[in-house]
Write an enzyme that holds these catalytic residues in place. Structure first.
Site, PDB file in Angstrom:
ATOM      1  N   SER A  50       1.153  -1.367   0.370  1.00 22.97           N
ATOM      2  CA  SER A  50       0.532  -0.224  -0.166  1.00 22.97           C
ATOM      3  C   SER A  50       0.698   1.462  -0.229  1.00 22.97           C
ATOM      4  O   SER A  50       0.922   2.885  -0.508  1.00 22.97           O
ATOM      5  CB  SER A  50      -0.798  -0.231   1.159  1.00 22.97           C
ATOM      6  OG  SER A  50      -0.357   0.433   2.761  1.00 22.97           O
ATOM      7  N   LYS A  91       1.068   4.160   6.729  1.00 25.07           N
ATOM      8  CA  LYS A  91       0.248   4.535   5.251  1.00 25.07           C
ATOM      9  C   LYS A  91       0.891   6.213   5.752  1.00 25.07           C
ATOM     10  O   LYS A  91       1.867   6.191   7.395  1.00 25.07           O
ATOM     11  CB  LYS A  91      -0.782   4.817   6.527  1.00 25.07           C
ATOM     12  CG  LYS A  91      -1.904   3.944   6.356  1.00 25.07           C
ATOM     13  CD  LYS A  91      -1.998   2.407   4.514  1.00 25.07           C
ATOM     14  CE  LYS A  91      -3.055   1.689   4.931  1.00 25.07           C
ATOM     15  NZ  LYS A  91      -2.807   1.018   3.563  1.00 25.07           N
TER      16      LYS A  91
END
Length: 249
Positions: A50, A91
């Site tokens: 991600s 993230k």
């Protein structure tokens, strides 16, 4: 002649003392740098794609242990929140408490409080999200997106949850400073977030710690090498000088 010999012995003793001191200081710097790093940083293995291309799945990163209150926009953080799963995730913070996050404006960019954000680190250039969205970040919360926006399961997936996909600052465990393996170096702070209130965070002391370790290695090797080099030099001088005549003793 006897005075010359004493001078030479004195120089030899001084060299030995300095050599030992260099090794001792080198050991302090070498071990101290590692110990300091172990206290400040924690290694993590990134579990998913991600954050590609900034960080890839399987990369080993060094993350500075920080309090969630120290996190700024643009930081890549390690966090754990029950609503996102049971394992630590990595993230990028794009919004903090009070921010209005929206995407996409006419050029395909993310906006924070109406300001378009240039994101050169994105995997997909020219489009900050495959779907449009807006979110209001509650106070004390963080809005997080992956750099691989087409496939990242991030705050956008949790927009219908309480807090509109944000997580508490307290969920942050560390801030990623560098990729240790493969050795891709430090992660830069995005310039686009620097103009927003609060600016961006400053890098941790990793480079200083590595400098201490490197300096320690140089001193240890240099100090340890002095003895053999000095002995070889002395033998060479004696060989060139030959034997001293008996009458000159």
């Amino acid at each position: 002649m006897s005075g010359t010999g004493r001078t030479g012995d004195g120089h030899g003793r001084l060299g030995s003392v300095l050599s030992g001191l260099a090794v001792a200081v080198g050991c302090v710097l070498f071990l101290g740098g590692f110990a300091w790093g172990a206290v400040v940083y924690k290694p993590y293995t990134v579990p998913t794609e991600s954050m590609t291309p900034t960080v890839n799945a399987g990369d080993r990163v060094l993350a500075e242990r920080v309090d969630g209150a120290e996190v700024r926009r643009g930081d890549v953080v390690v966090f754990k929140d029950p609503a996102w799963g049971d394992m630590p995730m990595v993230k990028r913070v794009v919004g903090i408490g009070g921010d209005r996050i929206a995407c996409c404006e006419k050029s395909g960019r993310l906006t924070v409080n109406g300001k378009p954000i240039e994101e050169p680190y994105l995997q997909t250039k020219g489009l900050a999200s495959v779907k449009n969205f807006t979110a209001e970040v509650p106070k004390g919360q963080l809005f997080l997106l992956g750099d691989e926006r087409s496939g990242s399961l991030d705050s956008r997936v949790h927009l219908d949850d309480p807090g509109q996909g944000s997580v508490p600052r307290s969920a942050v465990q560390a801030r990623v400073d560098a990729i240790a393996w493969p050795m891709n170096g430090m992660i830069e702070r995005p310039k686009a977030f620097a103009d927003l209130p609060g600016g961006v965070s400053t890098p941790g002391p990793l480079e200083l710690q590595l400098g201490a370790v490197a300096a320690g290695v140089v001193l240890i090797v240099g100090g340890a090498a002095y003895g053999p080099i000095a002995a070889r030099s002395a033998r060479s001088r004696r060989g060139r000088g030959g034997k001293v005549p008996a009458g000159a003793r």
